[in-house]
Write a protein that holds these residues in place. Structure first.
Motif, short mmCIF file in Angstrom:
data_model
loop_
_atom_site.label_atom_id
_atom_site.label_comp_id
_atom_site.label_asym_id
_atom_site.label_seq_id
_atom_site.Cartn_x
_atom_site.Cartn_y
_atom_site.Cartn_z
N VAL A 153 40.07 35.35 36.40
CA VAL A 153 40.64 35.97 35.22
C VAL A 153 40.27 37.44 35.19
N MET A 154 40.99 38.20 34.38
CA MET A 154 40.66 39.61 34.14
C MET A 154 40.09 39.69 32.73
N PRO A 155 38.78 39.99 32.61
CA PRO A 155 38.16 40.04 31.29
C PRO A 155 38.75 41.15 30.42
N SER A 156 38.60 41.00 29.12
CA SER A 156 39.01 42.01 28.17
C SER A 156 37.89 43.05 28.03
N THR A 157 38.14 44.07 27.23
CA THR A 157 37.09 45.09 27.02
C THR A 157 36.02 44.61 26.06
#
Length: 187
Positions: free
Chosen positions: A98-102
């Motif tokens: 996954v691509m984490p959020s900020t």
């Protein structure tokens, strides 16, 4: 006067039924073709023999983190940028990057609080299969996939809570994580 009123009511009822039918059709167009079976392309299965903290060199898959508890759950490993969908005993877990959020949730156990089929993300991207499980710093945190299939790194200057995944993985998450499902976040 009574005859014309009943004609208007009948017309309004027919229009309302047509609108509901149209909306139901639109909603069904966004549902994965087979909710019962996980998508074959998105995930790598982890074997029970794999170590909890390392990669299985022969398969390239990660094992479910040992500190994630037990039972049916979604496991989100912040450091590994990876999610596992852990089903009933005997079922192989699905795992994907996954691509984490900020804005990230602190490690802990959560429950899915709400879901949305398709919305615009806080970064302006059209997203689908949104599965929300907490709020941090007034930012809603959840899993989603971009309709265009991208997993871009979020702008660090913007507070976002969307943990992005590929569309096929988003379909698997949507089928697995209904409201009330357990989500375990590990470091």
């Amino acid at each position: 006067m009574a005859r014309s009123s009943s004609g208007i009511v009948a017309g309004l009822t027919a229009a309302a039924l047509a609108a509901v039918g149209f909306l139901a059709y639109q909603a069904s167009a966004n549902v994965p073709a087979n909710l019962a079976a996980p998508s074959s392309s998105p995930s790598v299965s982890a074997s029970p023999k794999e170590k909890a903290t390392g990669k299985d060199k022969s398969k390239g898959a990660l094992a479910v983190p040992a500190q994630s508890g037990a039972g049916v759950r979604v496991v989100y490993a912040l450091g590994d940028k990876r999610v596992w969908l852990v089903g009933e005993p005997g079922q192989k877990p699905q795992t994907f990057e996954v691509m984490p959020s900020t804005v990230s949730p602190p490690p802990g156990t959560y429950r899915v609080t709400s879901r949305s089929g398709a919305v615009t993300g806080s970064d302006g991207v059209q997203i689908e299969h949104v599965v929300r499980f907490t709020n941090v710093e007034n930012v809603s945190i959840g899993f989603s996939s971009a309709v265009d299939g991208t997993m871009q790194t979020p702008n660090p200057a913007t507070k976002t809570g969307g943990v992005r995944m590929k569309r096929a993985d988003g379909n698997a998450m949507w089928s697995f994580a209904t409201v009330g499902a357990k989500v375990v976040v590990v470091p």
